[in-house]
Design a protein around this motif. Structure first.
Motif, PDB file in Angstrom:
ATOM      1  N   ALA A  71       0.628  -1.281  -0.097  1.00  0.00           N
ATOM      2  CA  ALA A  71      -0.017  -0.199   0.159  1.00  0.00           C
ATOM      3  C   ALA A  71       0.930   1.308   0.017  1.00  0.00           C
ATOM      4  CB  ALA A  71      -1.022   0.114   1.189  1.00  0.00           C
ATOM      5  N   GLY A  72       2.219   0.954  -0.032  1.00  0.00           N
ATOM      6  CA  GLY A  72       3.108   2.167  -0.093  1.00  0.00           C
ATOM      7  C   GLY A  72       3.263   2.928   1.292  1.00  0.00           C
ATOM      8  N   CYS A  73       2.971   2.149   2.366  1.00  0.00           N
ATOM      9  CA  CYS A  73       3.031   2.511   3.765  1.00  0.00           C
ATOM     10  C   CYS A  73       4.251   1.785   4.640  1.00  0.00           C
ATOM     11  CB  CYS A  73       1.650   2.491   4.325  1.00  0.00           C
ATOM     12  SG  CYS A  73       0.250   3.355   3.648  1.00  0.00           S
ATOM     13  N   GLY A  74       5.017   1.323   3.849  1.00  0.00           N
ATOM     14  CA  GLY A  74       5.894   0.416   4.396  1.00  0.00           C
ATOM     15  C   GLY A  74       7.041   1.135   4.982  1.00  0.00           C
ATOM     16  N   GLU A  75       8.294   0.359   5.344  1.00  0.00           N
ATOM     17  CA  GLU A  75       9.297   0.895   6.160  1.00  0.00           C
ATOM     18  C   GLU A  75       9.812   2.258   5.542  1.00  0.00           C
ATOM     19  OE1 GLU A  75      11.760  -1.671   8.724  1.00  0.00           O
ATOM     20  OE2 GLU A  75      11.252  -3.213   7.170  1.00  0.00           O
ATOM     21  N   GLN A  76      10.587   3.197   6.705  1.00  0.00           N
ATOM     22  CA  GLN A  76      11.099   4.392   6.004  1.00  0.00           C
ATOM     23  C   GLN A  76      12.217   4.556   7.067  1.00  0.00           C
ATOM     24  OE1 GLN A  76      10.845   5.784   2.949  1.00  0.00           O
ATOM     25  NE2 GLN A  76       9.170   4.513   2.517  1.00  0.00           N
ATOM     26  N   LEU A  77      13.373   4.970   6.509  1.00  0.00           N
ATOM     27  CA  LEU A  77      14.558   5.615   7.272  1.00  0.00           C
ATOM     28  C   LEU A  77      15.082   6.618   6.717  1.00  0.00           C
ATOM     29  CD1 LEU A  77      16.207   2.219   8.657  1.00  0.00           C
ATOM     30  CD2 LEU A  77      15.328   4.145  10.029  1.00  0.00           C
ATOM     31  N   ASP A  78      15.554   7.621   7.650  1.00  0.00           N
ATOM     32  CA  ASP A  78      16.291   8.857   6.887  1.00  0.00           C
ATOM     33  C   ASP A  78      17.164   9.194   7.919  1.00  0.00           C
ATOM     34  OD1 ASP A  78      14.768  10.778   8.282  1.00  0.00           O
ATOM     35  OD2 ASP A  78      13.144  10.980   6.780  1.00  0.00           O
ATOM     36  N   GLU A  79      17.899  10.413   7.578  1.00  0.00           N
ATOM     37  CA  GLU A  79      18.660  11.227   8.625  1.00  0.00           C
ATOM     38  C   GLU A  79      18.089  11.383  10.129  1.00  0.00           C
ATOM     39  OE1 GLU A  79      22.764  12.079   9.415  1.00  0.00           O
ATOM     40  OE2 GLU A  79      21.823  11.156   7.809  1.00  0.00           O
ATOM     41  N   SER A  80      16.701  11.793  10.137  1.00  0.00           N
ATOM     42  CA  SER A  80      16.173  12.164  11.247  1.00  0.00           C
ATOM     43  C   SER A  80      15.864  11.001  12.140  1.00  0.00           C
ATOM     44  CB  SER A  80      14.808  12.752  11.000  1.00  0.00           C
ATOM     45  OG  SER A  80      13.820  11.944  10.161  1.00  0.00           O
ATOM     46  N   ASP A  81      16.076   9.735  11.526  1.00  0.00           N
ATOM     47  CA  ASP A  81      15.766   8.557  12.551  1.00  0.00           C
ATOM     48  C   ASP A  81      17.247   8.284  13.146  1.00  0.00           C
ATOM     49  OD1 ASP A  81      13.093   7.616  11.875  1.00  0.00           O
ATOM     50  OD2 ASP A  81      14.079   7.817   9.735  1.00  0.00           O
ATOM     51  N   LEU A  82      18.332   8.914  12.880  1.00  0.00           N
ATOM     52  CA  LEU A  82      19.408   8.432  13.436  1.00  0.00           C
ATOM     53  C   LEU A  82      19.637   9.229  14.670  1.00  0.00           C
ATOM     54  CD1 LEU A  82      22.122   8.521  10.633  1.00  0.00           C
ATOM     55  CD2 LEU A  82      21.244   6.526  11.553  1.00  0.00           C
ATOM     56  N   TYR A  83      20.312   8.509  15.748  1.00  0.00           N
ATOM     57  CA  TYR A  83      20.504   9.307  17.123  1.00  0.00           C
ATOM     58  C   TYR A  83      21.911  10.243  16.617  1.00  0.00           C
ATOM     59  CZ  TYR A  83      17.571   6.982  20.137  1.00  0.00           C
ATOM     60  OH  TYR A  83      16.705   6.286  20.964  1.00  0.00           O
ATOM     61  N   ASP A  84      21.904  11.585  17.380  1.00  0.00           N
ATOM     62  CA  ASP A  84      22.849  12.604  16.961  1.00  0.00           C
ATOM     63  C   ASP A  84      24.187  12.013  16.968  1.00  0.00           C
ATOM     64  OD1 ASP A  84      20.860  14.148  16.469  1.00  0.00           O
ATOM     65  OD2 ASP A  84      20.882  15.135  18.592  1.00  0.00           O
ATOM     66  N   ASP A  85      24.831  10.978  18.179  1.00  0.00           N
ATOM     67  CA  ASP A  85      25.864  10.589  18.210  1.00  0.00           C
ATOM     68  C   ASP A  85      26.371   9.495  17.170  1.00  0.00           C
ATOM     69  OD1 ASP A  85      24.405   8.578  19.016  1.00  0.00           O
ATOM     70  OD2 ASP A  85      25.200   8.307  20.932  1.00  0.00           O
ATOM     71  N   VAL A  86      25.374   9.000  16.370  1.00  0.00           N
ATOM     72  CA  VAL A  86      26.022   8.127  15.563  1.00  0.00           C
ATOM     73  C   VAL A  86      27.019   8.572  14.597  1.00  0.00           C
ATOM     74  CG1 VAL A  86      25.102   6.433  13.592  1.00  0.00           C
ATOM     75  CG2 VAL A  86      23.860   6.806  15.702  1.00  0.00           C
ATOM     76  N   ARG A  87      26.771   9.714  13.691  1.00  0.00           N
ATOM     77  CA  ARG A  87      27.945   9.658  12.720  1.00  0.00           C
ATOM     78  C   ARG A  87      29.385  10.111  13.253  1.00  0.00           C
ATOM     79  NH1 ARG A  87      26.292   9.505   7.636  1.00  0.00           N
ATOM     80  NH2 ARG A  87      24.082   9.618   7.204  1.00  0.00           N
ATOM     81  N   PRO A  88      29.274  11.032  14.382  1.00  0.00           N
ATOM     82  CA  PRO A  88      30.450  11.335  15.196  1.00  0.00           C
ATOM     83  C   PRO A  88      31.086  10.149  15.689  1.00  0.00           C
ATOM     84  CG  PRO A  88      28.806  12.850  15.732  1.00  0.00           C
ATOM     85  CD  PRO A  88      28.122  11.684  14.935  1.00  0.00           C
ATOM     86  N   ALA A  89      30.428   9.010  16.044  1.00  0.00           N
ATOM     87  CA  ALA A  89      31.014   7.960  16.657  1.00  0.00           C
ATOM     88  C   ALA A  89      31.519   7.124  15.760  1.00  0.00           C
ATOM     89  CB  ALA A  89      29.865   7.264  17.703  1.00  0.00           C
ATOM     90  N   LEU A  90      30.969   6.911  14.587  1.00  0.00           N
ATOM     91  CA  LEU A  90      31.426   6.281  13.545  1.00  0.00           C
ATOM     92  C   LEU A  90      32.803   6.907  13.013  1.00  0.00           C
ATOM     93  CD1 LEU A  90      28.171   4.846  11.614  1.00  0.00           C
ATOM     94  CD2 LEU A  90      29.504   3.740  13.232  1.00  0.00           C
ATOM     95  N   SER A  91      32.672   7.912  12.875  1.00  0.00           N
ATOM     96  CA  SER A  91      34.026   8.644  12.504  1.00  0.00           C
ATOM     97  C   SER A  91      34.979   8.481  13.184  1.00  0.00           C
ATOM     98  CB  SER A  91      33.633  10.190  12.062  1.00  0.00           C
ATOM     99  OG  SER A  91      34.618  10.872  11.633  1.00  0.00           O
ATOM    100  N   ALA A  92      34.711   8.609  14.518  1.00  0.00           N
ATOM    101  CA  ALA A  92      35.932   8.218  15.376  1.00  0.00           C
ATOM    102  C   ALA A  92      36.356   7.122  15.331  1.00  0.00           C
ATOM    103  CB  ALA A  92      35.430   8.541  16.805  1.00  0.00           C
ATOM    104  N   LEU A  93      35.473   6.148  15.224  1.00  0.00           N
ATOM    105  CA  LEU A  93      35.973   4.588  15.143  1.00  0.00           C
ATOM    106  C   LEU A  93      36.766   4.335  13.752  1.00  0.00           C
ATOM    107  CD1 LEU A  93      32.751   2.999  16.593  1.00  0.00           C
ATOM    108  CD2 LEU A  93      35.075   3.062  17.815  1.00  0.00           C
TER     109      LEU A  93
END
Length: 213
Positions: A71-93
């Motif tokens: 029905a076009g109402c399935g799963e969605q994920l975008d930047e707003s779904d990420l916790y704020d610390d995700v990208r800084p943490a991944l970059s540091a690792l």
């Protein structure tokens, strides 16, 4: 020394708000009602999908999931779904030379969406793609296969004791329990979790120091 860090998905790198809100809208129930029921079944140690069965007795969750997609109402994920610390943490690792894997109990569609976010991870995979889900030992066996490190050099990070901390430790991995989301907060100070987790963290940005230690 930690060579590979494996991150859970729901309530570890992504918020589950959109996921449950979309189910509430699909089942035509108030979002707060479904959210409260999710909290209730979590507190009882039940499968969170039981919240859907409480608002729609007899529901075939898999069939409804496919109906939503059609029905076009399935799963969605975008930047707003990420916790704020995700990208800084991944970059540091990445800078620290740590291998990073994202592996959680999600659908194949969620895996596609996560890979579309261009995260700094060496591998992103879901239980739907592997055909085996946490807390089954086979899931963590697959984690070890892709980790490319000895079990004691692999750290699994998640919010759920039964799905993340306990089975990771049973497989010989190190484990970090993150105080995040309903599961993370509910069991943050549980004696069994405290005893089992090698580390208890409040932010993913703490991982670089753990790996470096």
């Amino acid at each position: 020394m930690i060579e590979t860090i494996v991150l859970d998905v729901g309530e570890t790198i992504t918020r589950d708000d959109r996921y449950w809100a979309s189910w509430a809208d699909w089942l035509d129930v108030p979002r707060h009602t479904l959210s409260a029921l999710v909290g209730a079944v979590v507190a009882q140690g039940r499968d969170n999908a039981d919240a859907l069965r409480l608002v729609r007795p007899g529901i075939d969750v898999a069939a409804e999931y496919h109906a939503r997609e059609a029905a076009g109402c399935g799963e969605q994920l975008d930047e707003s779904d990420l916790y704020d610390d995700v990208r800084p943490a991944l970059s540091a690792l990445r800078e620290a030379g740590v291998r990073v894997i994202i592996a959680g109990n999600q659908t194949s569609r969620a895996g596609e969406l996560l890979r579309g976010l261009d995260l700094q991870a060496d591998l992103i995979v879901t239980s739907g793609e592997w055909g085996v889900a946490k807390p089954q030992p086979q899931f963590f066996g697959r984690v070890l296969e892709v980790a490319q490190a000895a079990p004691t050099a692999v750290l699994y990070v998640g919010d759920h004791p039964v799905n993340d901390v306990f089975p990771a430790k049973a497989t010989g991995l190190r484990a970090a329990h993150i105080r995040r989301g309903p599961w993370g907060h509910l069991w943050a100070d549980d004696p069994d979790v405290v005893a089992a987790a090698d580390w208890r963290i409040d932010s993913l940005t703490e991982l670089a120091a753990i790996a470096g230690g």
